[in-house]
Design a protein around this motif. Structure first.
Motif, PDB file in Angstrom:
ATOM      1  N   ALA A 143    -112.299  12.353  88.571  1.00 20.91           N
ATOM      2  CA  ALA A 143    -111.165  13.022  87.924  1.00 20.91           C
ATOM      3  C   ALA A 143    -111.713  14.217  87.155  1.00 20.91           C
ATOM      4  CB  ALA A 143    -110.454  12.065  86.972  1.00 20.91           C
ATOM      5  N   PRO A 144    -110.882  15.214  86.916  1.00 18.51           N
ATOM      6  CA  PRO A 144    -111.352  16.391  86.173  1.00 18.51           C
ATOM      7  C   PRO A 144    -111.782  16.014  84.757  1.00 18.51           C
ATOM      8  CG  PRO A 144    -109.232  16.821  87.240  1.00 18.51           C
ATOM      9  CD  PRO A 144    -109.480  15.352  87.351  1.00 18.51           C
ATOM     10  N   LEU A 145    -112.858  16.621  84.300  1.00 17.36           N
ATOM     11  CA  LEU A 145    -113.363  16.435  82.952  1.00 17.36           C
ATOM     12  C   LEU A 145    -113.189  17.749  82.198  1.00 17.36           C
ATOM     13  CD1 LEU A 145    -116.657  14.566  83.900  1.00 17.36           C
ATOM     14  CD2 LEU A 145    -114.432  13.563  83.339  1.00 17.36           C
ATOM     15  N   MET A 146    -112.985  17.659  80.888  1.00 19.26           N
ATOM     16  CA  MET A 146    -112.669  18.859  80.108  1.00 19.26           C
ATOM     17  C   MET A 146    -113.609  18.991  78.915  1.00 19.26           C
ATOM     18  SD  MET A 146    -109.197  19.776  77.954  1.00 19.26           S
ATOM     19  CE  MET A 146    -108.135  19.699  79.405  1.00 19.26           C
ATOM     20  N   GLU A 147    -114.114  20.193  78.707  1.00 16.88           N
ATOM     21  CA  GLU A 147    -114.888  20.509  77.513  1.00 16.88           C
ATOM     22  C   GLU A 147    -113.937  21.000  76.424  1.00 16.88           C
ATOM     23  OE1 GLU A 147    -117.664  24.151  76.962  1.00 16.88           O
ATOM     24  OE2 GLU A 147    -118.968  22.514  77.671  1.00 16.88           O
ATOM     25  N   LEU A 148    -114.104  20.503  75.211  1.00 16.41           N
ATOM     26  CA  LEU A 148    -113.189  20.856  74.124  1.00 16.41           C
ATOM     27  C   LEU A 148    -113.520  22.191  73.471  1.00 16.41           C
ATOM     28  CD1 LEU A 148    -112.683  17.394  72.376  1.00 16.41           C
ATOM     29  CD2 LEU A 148    -111.130  18.587  73.935  1.00 16.41           C
ATOM     30  N   LYS A 149    -114.758  22.640  73.588  1.00 13.42           N
ATOM     31  CA  LYS A 149    -115.135  23.899  72.964  1.00 13.42           C
ATOM     32  C   LYS A 149    -114.208  25.032  73.420  1.00 13.42           C
ATOM     33  CE  LYS A 149    -118.944  27.182  72.487  1.00 13.42           C
ATOM     34  NZ  LYS A 149    -120.354  27.497  72.848  1.00 13.42           N
ATOM     35  N   GLY A 150    -113.681  25.753  72.434  1.00 12.16           N
ATOM     36  CA  GLY A 150    -112.822  26.884  72.737  1.00 12.16           C
ATOM     37  C   GLY A 150    -111.368  26.551  72.972  1.00 12.16           C
ATOM     38  N   LYS A 151    -111.041  25.260  73.119  1.00 13.74           N
ATOM     39  CA  LYS A 151    -109.651  24.882  73.299  1.00 13.74           C
ATOM     40  C   LYS A 151    -108.897  24.996  71.970  1.00 13.74           C
ATOM     41  CE  LYS A 151    -110.070  23.700  77.643  1.00 13.74           C
ATOM     42  NZ  LYS A 151    -111.511  23.992  77.824  1.00 13.74           N
ATOM     43  N   THR A 152    -107.608  25.243  72.059  1.00  8.54           N
ATOM     44  CA  THR A 152    -106.783  25.389  70.856  1.00  8.54           C
ATOM     45  C   THR A 152    -106.053  24.090  70.557  1.00  8.54           C
ATOM     46  OG1 THR A 152    -106.468  27.762  71.175  1.00  8.54           O
ATOM     47  CG2 THR A 152    -104.858  26.630  69.797  1.00  8.54           C
ATOM     48  N   LEU A 170    -113.060  21.465  64.342  1.00 15.79           N
ATOM     49  CA  LEU A 170    -113.984  22.576  64.093  1.00 15.79           C
ATOM     50  C   LEU A 170    -115.409  22.190  64.475  1.00 15.79           C
ATOM     51  CD1 LEU A 170    -112.652  23.930  60.667  1.00 15.79           C
ATOM     52  CD2 LEU A 170    -112.286  24.902  62.952  1.00 15.79           C
ATOM     53  N   ALA A 171    -115.760  20.921  64.255  1.00 19.21           N
ATOM     54  CA  ALA A 171    -117.094  20.459  64.646  1.00 19.21           C
ATOM     55  C   ALA A 171    -117.272  20.494  66.164  1.00 19.21           C
ATOM     56  CB  ALA A 171    -117.339  19.047  64.121  1.00 19.21           C
ATOM     57  N   PHE A 172    -116.171  20.390  66.911  1.00 16.77           N
ATOM     58  CA  PHE A 172    -116.197  20.516  68.368  1.00 16.77           C
ATOM     59  C   PHE A 172    -116.072  21.977  68.819  1.00 16.77           C
ATOM     60  CE2 PHE A 172    -115.332  15.951  68.474  1.00 16.77           C
ATOM     61  CZ  PHE A 172    -115.966  15.549  69.636  1.00 16.77           C
ATOM     62  N   ASN A 173    -116.079  22.896  67.859  1.00 17.30           N
ATOM     63  CA  ASN A 173    -115.933  24.330  68.154  1.00 17.30           C
ATOM     64  C   ASN A 173    -114.597  24.656  68.816  1.00 17.30           C
ATOM     65  OD1 ASN A 173    -118.514  25.245  67.144  1.00 17.30           O
ATOM     66  ND2 ASN A 173    -119.448  24.260  68.921  1.00 17.30           N
ATOM     67  N   MET A 174    -113.558  23.963  68.361  1.00 14.31           N
ATOM     68  CA  MET A 174    -112.207  24.235  68.830  1.00 14.31           C
ATOM     69  C   MET A 174    -111.536  25.265  67.923  1.00 14.31           C
ATOM     70  SD  MET A 174    -111.011  20.316  69.681  1.00 14.31           S
ATOM     71  CE  MET A 174    -109.526  20.798  70.577  1.00 14.31           C
ATOM     72  N   GLN A 175    -110.497  25.887  68.440  1.00  9.16           N
ATOM     73  CA  GLN A 175    -109.625  26.737  67.636  1.00  9.16           C
ATOM     74  C   GLN A 175    -108.535  25.838  67.043  1.00  9.16           C
ATOM     75  OE1 GLN A 175    -110.488  30.043  67.365  1.00  9.16           O
ATOM     76  NE2 GLN A 175    -112.204  29.429  68.684  1.00  9.16           N
ATOM     77  N   VAL A 176    -108.172  26.038  65.795  1.00  5.86           N
ATOM     78  CA  VAL A 176    -107.186  25.178  65.139  1.00  5.86           C
ATOM     79  C   VAL A 176    -106.048  26.025  64.576  1.00  5.86           C
ATOM     80  CG1 VAL A 176    -106.751  23.474  63.340  1.00  5.86           C
ATOM     81  CG2 VAL A 176    -108.949  23.481  64.536  1.00  5.86           C
ATOM     82  N   ILE A 177    -104.840  25.680  64.984  1.00  2.00           N
ATOM     83  CA  ILE A 177    -103.639  26.260  64.396  1.00  2.00           C
ATOM     84  C   ILE A 177    -102.745  25.114  63.946  1.00  2.00           C
ATOM     85  CG2 ILE A 177    -103.745  28.386  65.739  1.00  2.00           C
ATOM     86  CD1 ILE A 177    -101.653  27.257  67.629  1.00  2.00           C
ATOM     87  N   PHE A 178    -101.849  25.392  63.022  1.00  2.00           N
ATOM     88  CA  PHE A 178    -100.963  24.323  62.567  1.00  2.00           C
ATOM     89  C   PHE A 178     -99.613  24.885  62.150  1.00  2.00           C
ATOM     90  CE2 PHE A 178    -102.685  25.797  58.539  1.00  2.00           C
ATOM     91  CZ  PHE A 178    -101.648  25.647  57.636  1.00  2.00           C
ATOM     92  N   ASP A 188    -110.667  26.381  55.641  1.00  2.00           N
ATOM     93  CA  ASP A 188    -111.533  27.203  56.474  1.00  2.00           C
ATOM     94  C   ASP A 188    -110.692  28.359  57.009  1.00  2.00           C
ATOM     95  OD1 ASP A 188    -112.927  28.176  58.940  1.00  2.00           O
ATOM     96  OD2 ASP A 188    -114.323  26.560  58.453  1.00  2.00           O
ATOM     97  N   GLU A 189    -111.199  29.567  56.889  1.00  5.52           N
ATOM     98  CA  GLU A 189    -110.414  30.733  57.287  1.00  5.52           C
ATOM     99  C   GLU A 189    -110.162  30.788  58.784  1.00  5.52           C
ATOM    100  OE1 GLU A 189    -114.187  33.880  57.513  1.00  5.52           O
ATOM    101  OE2 GLU A 189    -112.671  34.071  55.943  1.00  5.52           O
ATOM    102  N   ALA A 190    -110.873  29.966  59.546  1.00 10.24           N
ATOM    103  CA  ALA A 190    -110.641  29.925  60.989  1.00 10.24           C
ATOM    104  C   ALA A 190    -109.342  29.201  61.345  1.00 10.24           C
ATOM    105  CB  ALA A 190    -111.817  29.251  61.687  1.00 10.24           C
ATOM    106  N   ILE A 191    -108.795  28.449  60.412  1.00  5.97           N
ATOM    107  CA  ILE A 191    -107.564  27.691  60.656  1.00  5.97           C
ATOM    108  C   ILE A 191    -106.362  28.573  60.330  1.00  5.97           C
ATOM    109  CG2 ILE A 191    -106.240  25.649  60.014  1.00  5.97           C
ATOM    110  CD1 ILE A 191    -108.912  24.346  59.217  1.00  5.97           C
ATOM    111  N   LYS A 192    -105.408  28.655  61.249  1.00  3.28           N
ATOM    112  CA  LYS A 192    -104.275  29.552  61.078  1.00  3.28           C
ATOM    113  C   LYS A 192    -102.951  28.781  61.063  1.00  3.28           C
ATOM    114  CE  LYS A 192    -107.120  33.042  61.424  1.00  3.28           C
ATOM    115  NZ  LYS A 192    -107.543  33.781  60.192  1.00  3.28           N
TER     116      LYS A 192
END
Length: 321
Positions: A143-152, A170-178, A188-192
């Motif tokens: 089955a397809p496997l997915m890397e979380l890095k860069g995912k939103t 963030l520890a998985f290097n994901m983008q975070v919005i809420f 963290d300023e990366a969270i929008k």
């Protein structure tokens, strides 16, 4: 003083000690009480000064029939099973446990996400069934496997649990919005913070972290699902009634969204006729995000502290003050 635990099995299947309550007086523990048997609930609350409940409904009729009742200790964060406004008119304090499970639920949110993206259980089963050996190559996946890095990751709600989930993301290097109904400071300023329309459109993973209210009932429905990516993963560790089950099943079956991973259901335990049981790519667990032993012990300790505070006229976590 008499304390009655109406549905103790959920919190304590035998690995915690109810004797911690003996310091307050007589303690009667019922493993379960039928939710729909009002007469039995009233019978069991006879003479009770304090009721401990998790999901048993405490309605105005039950309150009226329980004249000795002075406090209700919810053994959970949510308290929609209690008529808190009516309890206030009767000077009955309702206390909940707001922050006991933050880390456990955040951990489980990622357990669900990793179940979808890394497929550990599926491939473990295949190895034990001999499929790796049959494949005849050093690496085998089915089955397809997915890397979380860069995912939103889009978080609906930004309370303590959602913030804990954001830190893991963030520890998985994901983008975070809420999305939150009011402005929230971020750590963290990366969270929008964004509006819901933007969250639905941009998120690869959408995770629900809001309480159930009438206004939020089934806010995940055909309309909102239609605004999501067809590759989106929906995660719910909050409340089942936030989702219209039929609409979600239809979205999964048609490929309108890719996956759902749900630890809660509209009806608990889930009904045999739930369309989610046969929906494609729908992962279901039986409301266990909150249930590690350490987490439940912390919950029970806070319940005890709530009762102690009430008795000392220093109430804590009162939701109807």
């Amino acid at each position: 003083m008499k304390i009655v635990v109406l549905d103790g099995l959920g919190l304590n299947p035998g690995d915690l000690d109810w004797h911690i309550l003996d310091q307050f007086g007589e303690v009667v523990v019922y493993d379960a009480t039928p939710y729909d048997d009002k007469d039995e609930i009233i019978k069991r609350l006879a003479g009770a000064d304090v009721a401990l409940v998790n999901k048993v409904p405490i309605t105005s009729d039950i309150i009226d029939a329980s004249p000795d009742l002075k406090a209700i200790a919810e053994t959970a964060t949510g308290y929609d099973n209690i008529d808190v406004d009516y309890a206030k008119t009767k000077h009955i304090a309702v206390m909940n446990v707001p922050t006991y499970g933050t880390d456990a639920v955040a951990q489980f949110t990622f357990a669900l996400l990793l179940a979808v993206t890394s497929r550990v259980k599926q491939h473990d089963d295949l190895v034990h069934e001999g499929e790796w050996a049959k494949a005849g190559r050093f690496s085998f996946w089915d089955a397809p496997l997915m890397e979380l890095k860069g995912k939103t990751l889009g978080l609906v709600g930004f309370g303590k649990i959602a913030q804990a989930v954001a830190k893991i993301a963030l520890a998985f290097n994901m983008q975070v919005i809420f999305y939150n109904h009011q402005p929230k400071e971020v750590f963290d300023e990366a969270i929008k913070q964004v509006d819901l329309k933007t969250l639905y459109a941009e998120s690869d993973i959408i995770s629900l972290h809001v309480p159930f209210t009438p206004e939020m009932s089934e806010f995940i429905n055909a309309d909102t699902l239609g605004q999501m990516k067809d590759t989106a993963i929906l995660i719910n560790t909050a409340r089942g009634k936030l989702i219209n089950d039929a609409d979600l099943a239809a979205a999964l079956n048609s490929g309108q969204i890719a996956y759902a991973a749900l630890d809660v259901a509209t009806q608990e335990p889930i009904g045999d006729n739930s369309p989610l049981l046969t929906a494609k790519h729908c992962y279901l667990t039986p409301h266990i995000a909150w249930a590690p032993l350490e987490t439940r012990q912390r919950l029970l300790d806070i319940v005890v502290a709530n009762i102690q505070g009430y008795l000392k006229n220093d109430p804590q976590n009162v939701v109807n003050s």
